[in-house]
Design a protein around this motif. Sequence first.
Motif, PDB file in Angstrom:
ATOM      1  N   LYS A  32       0.851  -1.185   0.000  1.00  0.00           N
ATOM      2  CA  LYS A  32       0.000   0.000   0.000  1.00  0.00           C
ATOM      3  C   LYS A  32       0.886   1.235   0.000  1.00  0.00           C
ATOM      4  CE  LYS A  32      -3.589   2.682   0.291  1.00  0.00           C
ATOM      5  NZ  LYS A  32      -4.546   2.831  -0.830  1.00  0.00           N
ATOM      6  N   VAL A  33       0.745   2.037  -1.066  1.00  0.00           N
ATOM      7  CA  VAL A  33       1.506   3.275  -1.201  1.00  0.00           C
ATOM      8  C   VAL A  33       0.537   4.445  -1.204  1.00  0.00           C
ATOM      9  CG1 VAL A  33       3.116   4.594  -2.634  1.00  0.00           C
ATOM     10  CG2 VAL A  33       3.302   2.089  -2.527  1.00  0.00           C
ATOM     11  N   TYR A  34       0.779   5.406  -0.334  1.00  0.00           N
ATOM     12  CA  TYR A  34      -0.007   6.637  -0.321  1.00  0.00           C
ATOM     13  C   TYR A  34       0.786   7.729  -1.030  1.00  0.00           C
ATOM     14  CZ  TYR A  34      -2.950   4.472   3.268  1.00  0.00           C
ATOM     15  OH  TYR A  34      -3.793   3.635   3.948  1.00  0.00           O
ATOM     16  N   GLY A  35       0.115   8.483  -1.907  1.00  0.00           N
ATOM     17  CA  GLY A  35       0.794   9.550  -2.628  1.00  0.00           C
ATOM     18  C   GLY A  35       1.601   9.018  -3.791  1.00  0.00           C
ATOM     19  N   SER A  36       2.402   9.898  -4.390  1.00  0.00           N
ATOM     20  CA  SER A  36       3.219   9.511  -5.541  1.00  0.00           C
ATOM     21  C   SER A  36       4.469  10.362  -5.602  1.00  0.00           C
ATOM     22  CB  SER A  36       2.412   9.670  -6.842  1.00  0.00           C
ATOM     23  OG  SER A  36       2.003  11.016  -7.009  1.00  0.00           O
ATOM     24  N   GLY A  37       5.395   9.902  -6.424  1.00  0.00           N
ATOM     25  CA  GLY A  37       6.634  10.657  -6.608  1.00  0.00           C
ATOM     26  C   GLY A  37       7.443  10.784  -5.333  1.00  0.00           C
ATOM     27  N   ASP A  38       7.995  11.975  -5.113  1.00  0.00           N
ATOM     28  CA  ASP A  38       8.871  12.201  -3.960  1.00  0.00           C
ATOM     29  C   ASP A  38       8.124  12.156  -2.634  1.00  0.00           C
ATOM     30  OD1 ASP A  38      10.949  12.515  -5.716  1.00  0.00           O
ATOM     31  OD2 ASP A  38      10.866  14.717  -5.719  1.00  0.00           O
ATOM     32  N   THR A  39       6.796  12.345  -2.678  1.00  0.00           N
ATOM     33  CA  THR A  39       6.029  12.368  -1.431  1.00  0.00           C
ATOM     34  C   THR A  39       5.372  11.018  -1.127  1.00  0.00           C
ATOM     35  OG1 THR A  39       4.040  13.139  -2.582  1.00  0.00           O
ATOM     36  CG2 THR A  39       5.544  14.824  -1.715  1.00  0.00           C
ATOM     37  N   ALA A  40       5.644  10.000  -1.928  1.00  0.00           N
ATOM     38  CA  ALA A  40       5.016   8.688  -1.727  1.00  0.00           C
ATOM     39  C   ALA A  40       5.436   8.080  -0.394  1.00  0.00           C
ATOM     40  CB  ALA A  40       5.382   7.751  -2.867  1.00  0.00           C
ATOM     41  N   VAL A  41       4.476   7.483   0.287  1.00  0.00           N
ATOM     42  CA  VAL A  41       4.731   6.783   1.547  1.00  0.00           C
ATOM     43  C   VAL A  41       4.324   5.324   1.359  1.00  0.00           C
ATOM     44  CG1 VAL A  41       4.106   6.587   3.982  1.00  0.00           C
ATOM     45  CG2 VAL A  41       4.360   8.853   2.924  1.00  0.00           C
ATOM     46  N   ARG A  42       5.264   4.411   1.603  1.00  0.00           N
ATOM     47  CA  ARG A  42       4.999   2.975   1.450  1.00  0.00           C
ATOM     48  C   ARG A  42       4.547   2.430   2.801  1.00  0.00           C
ATOM     49  NH1 ARG A  42       6.613   0.293  -3.092  1.00  0.00           N
ATOM     50  NH2 ARG A  42       6.713  -1.997  -3.032  1.00  0.00           N
ATOM     51  N   ALA A  43       3.251   2.432   3.025  1.00  0.00           N
ATOM     52  CA  ALA A  43       2.717   2.036   4.337  1.00  0.00           C
ATOM     53  C   ALA A  43       2.815   0.533   4.556  1.00  0.00           C
ATOM     54  CB  ALA A  43       1.271   2.494   4.464  1.00  0.00           C
ATOM     55  N   LEU A  44       2.614  -0.259   3.504  1.00  0.00           N
ATOM     56  CA  LEU A  44       2.800  -1.708   3.544  1.00  0.00           C
ATOM     57  C   LEU A  44       3.777  -2.082   2.442  1.00  0.00           C
ATOM     58  CD1 LEU A  44      -0.877  -3.006   4.007  1.00  0.00           C
ATOM     59  CD2 LEU A  44       0.873  -2.700   5.773  1.00  0.00           C
ATOM     60  N   ASP A  45       4.768  -2.880   2.800  1.00  0.00           N
ATOM     61  CA  ASP A  45       5.870  -3.163   1.878  1.00  0.00           C
ATOM     62  C   ASP A  45       6.026  -4.666   1.663  1.00  0.00           C
ATOM     63  OD1 ASP A  45       8.050  -2.849   0.228  1.00  0.00           O
ATOM     64  OD2 ASP A  45       9.448  -2.290   1.827  1.00  0.00           O
ATOM     65  N   GLY A  46       5.041  -5.259   0.973  1.00  0.00           N
ATOM     66  CA  GLY A  46       5.121  -6.682   0.660  1.00  0.00           C
ATOM     67  C   GLY A  46       4.795  -7.580   1.841  1.00  0.00           C
ATOM     68  N   VAL A  47       3.666  -7.340   2.498  1.00  0.00           N
ATOM     69  CA  VAL A  47       3.280  -8.101   3.692  1.00  0.00           C
ATOM     70  C   VAL A  47       2.588  -9.400   3.289  1.00  0.00           C
ATOM     71  CG1 VAL A  47       1.756  -8.136   5.700  1.00  0.00           C
ATOM     72  CG2 VAL A  47       3.101  -6.086   5.175  1.00  0.00           C
ATOM     73  N   THR A  48       3.075 -10.504   3.799  1.00  0.00           N
ATOM     74  CA  THR A  48       2.442 -11.812   3.647  1.00  0.00           C
ATOM     75  C   THR A  48       2.223 -12.405   5.031  1.00  0.00           C
ATOM     76  OG1 THR A  48       3.418 -12.241   1.471  1.00  0.00           O
ATOM     77  CG2 THR A  48       2.670 -14.147   2.720  1.00  0.00           C
ATOM     78  N   VAL A  49       0.960 -12.629   5.388  1.00  0.00           N
ATOM     79  CA  VAL A  49       0.635 -13.166   6.710  1.00  0.00           C
ATOM     80  C   VAL A  49      -0.759 -13.755   6.665  1.00  0.00           C
ATOM     81  CG1 VAL A  49      -0.291 -10.950   7.557  1.00  0.00           C
ATOM     82  CG2 VAL A  49       0.601 -12.624   9.200  1.00  0.00           C
ATOM     83  N   GLY A  50      -0.971 -14.829   7.415  1.00  0.00           N
ATOM     84  CA  GLY A  50      -2.280 -15.465   7.502  1.00  0.00           C
ATOM     85  C   GLY A  50      -2.809 -15.432   8.920  1.00  0.00           C
ATOM     86  N   PHE A  51      -4.137 -15.400   9.051  1.00  0.00           N
ATOM     87  CA  PHE A  51      -4.803 -15.378  10.355  1.00  0.00           C
ATOM     88  C   PHE A  51      -5.721 -16.586  10.449  1.00  0.00           C
ATOM     89  CE2 PHE A  51      -3.605 -11.110   9.238  1.00  0.00           C
ATOM     90  CZ  PHE A  51      -3.004 -10.646  10.401  1.00  0.00           C
ATOM     91  N   THR A  52      -5.445 -17.442  11.416  1.00  0.00           N
ATOM     92  CA  THR A  52      -6.118 -18.732  11.549  1.00  0.00           C
ATOM     93  C   THR A  52      -7.535 -18.572  12.075  1.00  0.00           C
ATOM     94  OG1 THR A  52      -3.992 -19.766  12.006  1.00  0.00           O
ATOM     95  CG2 THR A  52      -5.943 -21.019  12.612  1.00  0.00           C
ATOM     96  N   ARG A  53      -8.448 -19.393  11.543  1.00  0.00           N
ATOM     97  CA  ARG A  53      -9.826 -19.400  12.030  1.00  0.00           C
ATOM     98  C   ARG A  53      -9.883 -19.789  13.501  1.00  0.00           C
ATOM     99  NH1 ARG A  53     -13.139 -22.468   7.115  1.00  0.00           N
ATOM    100  NH2 ARG A  53     -12.657 -20.931   5.504  1.00  0.00           N
ATOM    101  N   ALA A  54     -10.858 -19.220  14.200  1.00  0.00           N
ATOM    102  CA  ALA A  54     -11.088 -19.520  15.618  1.00  0.00           C
ATOM    103  C   ALA A  54      -9.845 -19.243  16.453  1.00  0.00           C
ATOM    104  CB  ALA A  54     -11.552 -20.955  15.811  1.00  0.00           C
ATOM    105  N   GLN A  55      -9.156 -18.148  16.100  1.00  0.00           N
ATOM    106  CA  GLN A  55      -7.985 -17.717  16.855  1.00  0.00           C
ATOM    107  C   GLN A  55      -8.062 -16.211  17.059  1.00  0.00           C
ATOM    108  OE1 GLN A  55      -3.698 -17.755  15.300  1.00  0.00           O
ATOM    109  NE2 GLN A  55      -3.696 -19.577  16.603  1.00  0.00           N
ATOM    110  N   PHE A  56      -7.476 -15.750  18.152  1.00  0.00           N
ATOM    111  CA  PHE A  56      -7.434 -14.332  18.509  1.00  0.00           C
ATOM    112  C   PHE A  56      -6.011 -13.850  18.239  1.00  0.00           C
ATOM    113  CE2 PHE A  56      -8.484 -11.276  22.326  1.00  0.00           C
ATOM    114  CZ  PHE A  56      -8.245 -10.186  21.507  1.00  0.00           C
TER     115      PHE A  56
END
Length: 263
Positions: A32-56
């Motif tokens: 997830k990148v907000y903005g563009s060019g010199d002002t771009a902010v990379r809020a998420l940088d290639g995140v891979t993660v799973g969340f298991t069912r019936a888990q907190f």
Amino acid sequence: MHTQSPADVPTTPAAGGADGRLTAVAAVDLVKVYGSGDTAVRALDGVTVGFTRAQFTAIMGPSGSGKSTLMHCLAGLDTATSGKALLGGTDLTVQPDRVLTKVRRERIGFVFQSFNLLPQLTAEQNITLPLDLAGRTAERGLLAHLTGVLGLDGRLTHRPSELSGGQQQRVALARALVARPEVVFADEPTGNLDSRSGAEVLSFLRGSVRDLGQTIVMVTHDPGAAAYADRVVLLADGRIAGEIDRPDRASVTEALQSLGNHR
């Protein structure tokens, strides 16, 4: 704490975790990148993660680490720049707005720091609102269970202005769970509560996993809140920085301090 490589994470919702349980929701190379060019902010940088069912699971990290952005992308509240956000068999990143609206209403529960109750509705009407919008009828047994466990039975005809902050958040919790969603996303759910009310909310979330098989994904900055979870996923600078299984306050505090020291 250990860092999890993308190869360790289920990339499809049908994939099982180490204990054989299925993944309820997952990010695959999410950017997830907000903005563009010199002002771009990379809020998420290639995140891979799973969340298991019936888990907190709690998502934690320093301010600006991307934890809220990750949750918003997984919940279909924000659009990813690239990668996948998987809910069951649905990739939310390629769905039109009308489909995302339906998914959020029928398959996802939300609990926010601000309670987001409609002031003109009673507590019971607020609880059943998602079902009413979907044209569904509340399961009376589940509704009775939720209001009973949350101590709301004597407050169902009250409007939000007649309820304490803790009671309003408990109404929001019942609203999030009454439709039996595939996952409940909780964004700092104890942020506006005193310590006693916060502990009651967290105990209920913990109990919903145990008693109802609910999947909970919570963003929090509080190590004490994270200690209620089965697992903590750590983010730093928009990337997965590790995780903690069976966390307690001390292990979470230590991990967050370590992340801060290495930034």
